[in-house]
Design an enzyme around this catalytic site. Structure first.
Site, PDB file in Angstrom:
ATOM      1  N   ALA A  58       0.915  -1.191   0.029  1.00  0.00           N
ATOM      2  CA  ALA A  58      -0.012   0.018   0.039  1.00  0.00           C
ATOM      3  C   ALA A  58       0.904   1.213   0.136  1.00  0.00           C
ATOM      4  CB  ALA A  58      -0.764   0.070   1.048  1.00  0.00           C
ATOM      5  N   LYS A  59       2.049   1.194   0.487  1.00  0.00           N
ATOM      6  CA  LYS A  59       3.147   2.344   0.537  1.00  0.00           C
ATOM      7  C   LYS A  59       2.438   3.402   1.157  1.00  0.00           C
ATOM      8  CE  LYS A  59       5.327   0.917  -3.704  1.00  0.00           C
ATOM      9  NZ  LYS A  59       4.326  -0.269  -4.046  1.00  0.00           N
ATOM     10  N   ARG A  60       1.844   3.188   2.270  1.00  0.00           N
ATOM     11  CA  ARG A  60       1.342   4.222   3.143  1.00  0.00           C
ATOM     12  C   ARG A  60       2.211   4.916   4.082  1.00  0.00           C
ATOM     13  NH1 ARG A  60      -2.677   2.897  -0.145  1.00  0.00           N
ATOM     14  NH2 ARG A  60      -4.546   2.588   0.641  1.00  0.00           N
TER      15      ARG A  60
END
Length: 269
Positions: free
Chosen positions: A95-97
């Site tokens: 998700a690369k949050r």
């Protein structure tokens, strides 16, 4: 899932293969498009064909968000299927949050509690208070972007800052954060010359390595510098496996390509 459970599975399967479930309706076999939920059905058939060869699956969340509520429901069904049918398999929400603390807490709850993923990818740019909310979850892992495989990855990550490059600062600083034992790091297979330095900084953390296969990364180079005595390596392949064929034989072809990688991994181990 604990780190030791993941290591045990790797040893049992003689594989550290992670399969990326990046579902594009323009690329999946056309006969699936007539089904009620083609995204989930594609994932299910890929999982059924490869679960004995893979130790992890990594849905890239953007490929589900792009289809709105239908995509999100397909993601939910996919992670539920994995957790129910193959609870021993490590799951990664790609998700690369990463945001201010209270927002990161909500992201963490979404992926760790609601969807029940084992791990999530996180961007480090906003620093400790944006990452530590993820690290607070017991037996869940935060996979921090360190040195990515994309063409522009070195635009910032490779910049010299004092006596170190930026990615080295990321690795060293992250180790000082609370619950750093719950960290893993993304290191691209297209940067094999950096693995020796990275392993000197993080000798006891798992590395998630994208870029083998379609992006041109070499498994032998990754193993040479990335493997440790406790393995601590997950190598991801997405397009090279799931899109090995766009016809009705797609599951067989996916299995064959996964088996090829697993055999190479067994030799490395």
């Amino acid at each position: 899932m604990t780190k030791q459970q993941l290591v045990d599975q790797i040893k049992k399967k003689k594989s550290f293969l992670c399969i990326g479930l990046d579902v594009d309706l323009d690329k999946i076999p056309q006969h699936l498009l007539t089904l009620e939920d083609p995204i989930f059905e594609f994932n299910k058939q890929i999982i059924d064909a490869t679960h004995h060869l893979a130790v992890a699956y990594k849905p890239n969340i953007a490929f589900y968000e792009a289809y709105g509520i239908k995509g999100w429901l397909a993601l939910q069904k996919t992670i539920d299927y994995l957790n129910q049918k193959h609870p021993e398999i490590f799951t990664i929400a790609d998700a690369k949050r990463g945001d201010i603390g209270n927002t990161s807490t909500r992201y963490a709850k979404a992926f760790f509690e609601d969807l029940n993923f084992d791990s999530v990818t996180v961007a480090p740019y906003m620093g400790s208070d944006s990452v530590e909310p993820f690290l607070a979850f017991e037996d869940k892992f935060t996979i921090l972007l360190a040195l990515t495989s994309n063409k522009g990855g070195l635009d910032f990550q490779g910049l010299q800052s004092g006596d170190k490059k930026v990615y080295e600062h990321v690795l060293k600083t992250a180790l000082t954060w609370k619950n750093a034992k719950n960290l893993m790091f993304v290191v691209g297979a297209t940067r094999p010359e950096y693995f020796k330095t990275i392993r000197e900084i993080v000798p006891h953390h798992f590395l998630l390595v994208p870029g083998v296969g379609a992006q041109g990364g070499n498994l032998q180079d990754v193993c040479k510098f990335g493997l440790t005595n406790n393995i601590e390596l997950l190598v991801n392949s997405s397009r090279g496996i799931i899109y090995a064929s766009s016809k009705t034989d797609f599951t067989q072809r996916a299995m064959e390509n996964a088996l090829k990688l697993q055999k190479e991994m067994a030799l490395c181990l």
